[in-house]
Design a protein around this motif. Structure first.
Motif, short mmCIF file in Angstrom:
data_model
loop_
_atom_site.label_atom_id
_atom_site.label_comp_id
_atom_site.label_asym_id
_atom_site.label_seq_id
_atom_site.Cartn_x
_atom_site.Cartn_y
_atom_site.Cartn_z
N VAL B 105 0.89 -1.25 0.25
CA VAL B 105 0.07 -0.05 0.01
C VAL B 105 0.77 1.36 0.03
CG1 VAL B 105 -1.86 1.43 1.15
CG2 VAL B 105 -2.10 -1.04 1.05
N LYS B 119 -6.04 2.00 -5.48
CA LYS B 119 -6.64 1.04 -4.43
C LYS B 119 -6.84 -0.24 -5.11
CE LYS B 119 -8.65 4.48 -1.63
NZ LYS B 119 -9.87 5.73 -1.76
N VAL B 122 -3.72 -2.13 -5.76
CA VAL B 122 -3.48 -2.72 -4.44
C VAL B 122 -4.17 -4.13 -4.28
CG1 VAL B 122 -3.74 -2.75 -1.88
CG2 VAL B 122 -2.76 -0.65 -2.95
N SER B 191 -6.34 -0.31 2.35
CA SER B 191 -6.24 0.97 1.35
C SER B 191 -6.84 2.14 1.43
CB SER B 191 -6.34 0.28 -0.26
OG SER B 191 -7.77 0.24 -0.34
#
Lengths: 263, 253
Positions: B105, B119, B122, B191
């Motif tokens: 992250v 996001k 991730v 995230s």
């Protein structure tokens, strides 16, 4: 067994070539300017940073803290899960009565507990432990339940008719039957526990590797971020290898391991 | 009578636990009683927030998960079918899998900012490894007799891929997808906790910071329900995809 056309030594060579290729790629891409060095430092820079960090005491302390959180949390979860699992498995009716609760609590993602841990314990080892224990407990518990359910009913009745008490039955019949399952649970739990230990440090700020990464990131020390991530990966591999080794040792008497060793 | 007994075994313990919660909740500031939490749940999540925070989070999870599946299965089939490629890449892949996904992250924040792309990225970068490695393993362990039969009957190309390779590897692929799902949920929440101004994880942390304890517990409850619902949906999907496998008895062996 395997149908790979080549032996262990050639596999090793190919594997090393793959790793070398990765290093070369990470070295070349920023050097050639394909990606800005500020975002992806060359491999040599990352490794040099890692070496420099490894020479400092702070990193080893952080690493130690992560590993303590991991090991302590895993141990607590393991003993709790084994004790509770065996009781649920043995006492008649308890399995049926707990199924709905277990099925409800198990899929709750342990990161849901992050705010609670922050509130109760702040950035400390206890926060890490709360997340690690919750996440790894279910992994072990489920396997213990499978393991206890796998006990041969004829063997169980035989043990009873020979007058084995409940403790001897657990010790000599249920535990050896469940052990392979328990070790599978431990292996899964060890990986999850490491992820959660680092997560707690990263998000809550408990001391450890995760907190170091967070600090490095917010101070813009990009090579250090990469170096710490590489280190986290290496520790992750170490965790997997250690647990696999333990599994083999503990189950060396078990046919599945013995047959693997002879082929 | 039997229905009653089943209801008692099914609901007995949960009801008991809620009662215990009720009894102990009076003493602590951090543990509001269940009624308050349920009311907070209703007020907080059954509102516009469901569309502003919850659905976008789930959308990102779905997007990242699907992308990771396509990537993982696609690459996994390629790597699994070639022994040479597999021997070369296996150590590298094992290394990537061993990295705890949440540490990506901060790195991806650096590379992709803090918006939706970060996001989703991730989630993809965390979910792809279990899927990829399980696919490789599944493709590697395909039945040799079936492989020879396919060759004999001239089954090749897309049809071989669909009917033999993906089908044969699907139990392993599904195992990887199950692992990836729980990692995906973790990453979705983290995230948003990290750097964000919306989303489920952000909202729950916000409640915690403002000491809105009942709302915070309702968020934990919501995450639990989402986890439960997703694992239920996954089980339905798994039943469907693997019906041939359960029926064959191979699952028990």
């Amino acid at each position: 067994m395997s149908r790979t056309p080549f032996g262990a030594r050639r596999r090793l060579l190919y594997g090393l070539a793959g790793l070398a290729g990765l290093l070369a790629l990470v070295e070349a891409v920023p050097r050639l300017g394909l990606v800005d060095e500020r975002y992806l430092p060359p491999a040599t820079t990352i490794l040099a940073t890692l070496a420099r960090e490894l020479a400092t005491a702070g990193l080893w302390i952080a690493l130690g803290e992560t590993l303590i959180g991991w090991a302590l949390g895993l141990a607590i979860a393991f003993f709790l899960a084994v004790a509770i699992g065996v009781v649920i498995g043995i006492v008649p009716g308890l399995r049926a009565a707990t199924t709905s609760t277990i099925e409800f609590l198990r899929p709750i993602p342990s990161v849901a507990l992050v705010p609670l841990a922050t509130l109760l314990y702040g950035p400390s080892l206890s926060s890490t432990l709360l997340l690690v224990v919750y996440a790894s407990f279910w992994q072990v518990l489920i396997q213990v339940l499978y393991g206890v359910a796998a006990v041969d009913s004829v063997a169980y009745d035989t043990a009873r008719s020979y007058g084995l008490g409940s403790w001897s039955r657990v010790r000599h019949l249920i535990w050896p039957t469940a052990l392979p399952y328990v070790m599978t649970g431990l292996r899964l739990a060890a990986a999850v526990a490491f992820i959660l230990a680092v997560t707690a440090e990263l998000v809550i700020g408990s001391p450890g590797l995760g907190a170091e990464i967070q600090v490095a990131q917010s101070s813009g020390a990009v090579p250090a971020v990469y170096a710490l991530i590489v280190l986290a990966g290496l520790v992750g591999i170490g965790v997997n290898v250690a647990v696999r080794f333990l599994e083999r040792r503990v189950l060396s008497w078990h046919p599945s391991v013995r047959s693997e060793a002879t082929t | 009578m039997r229905a009653l007994r089943r209801a008692v075994t099914w609901f007995g313990l949960p009801v008991l636990l809620v009662l215990v919660w009720w009894l102990v909740s009076g003493g602590s500031f951090y543990l509001p009683d269940p009624l308050k939490v349920v009311r907070a749940f209703w007020d907080t999540w059954v509102s516009a927030r469901a569309f502003e925070d919850v659905l976008p989070s789930l959308g990102r999870l779905l997007l990242g998960y699907v992308a990771a599946t396509l990537l993982g299965v696609g690459l996994g089939v390629l790597v699994g079918l070639s022994p040479r490629l597999r021997a070369t890449l296996e150590p590298v892949l094992e290394f990537f899998r061993a990295i705890p996904p949440p540490v990506l992250v901060p790195l991806l924040m650096l590379l992709a900012g803090i918006d939706t792309p970060m996001k989703v990225l991730v989630i993809v970068s965390g979910c792809v490894w279990p899927i990829l490695l399980n696919t490789v393993e599944g493709v590697r362990a395909l039945d040799e007799v079936l492989a020879d039969t396919c060759r004999m009957y001239g089954v090749r190309g897309g049809s071989r891929l669909r009917r033999f390779v993906l089908r044969g590897a699907s139990p392993q692929i599904m195992a990887g997808l199950r692992q990836a799902l729980s990692i995906g949920i973790i990453l979705m929440v983290i995230s948003e906790m990290f750097a964000s101004s919306s989303g489920l994880g952000f909202t729950i942390v916000l409640f915690q910071r403002q000491f809105q304890i009942a709302e915070m517990w309702s968020g934990i409850l919501l995450l639990g329900l989402i986890g439960l619902a997703l694992s239920f949906l996954f089980r339905l999907l798994e039943r469907r995809v693997l019906s041939w496998y359960y029926g064959s008895g191979a699952a028990r062996a």
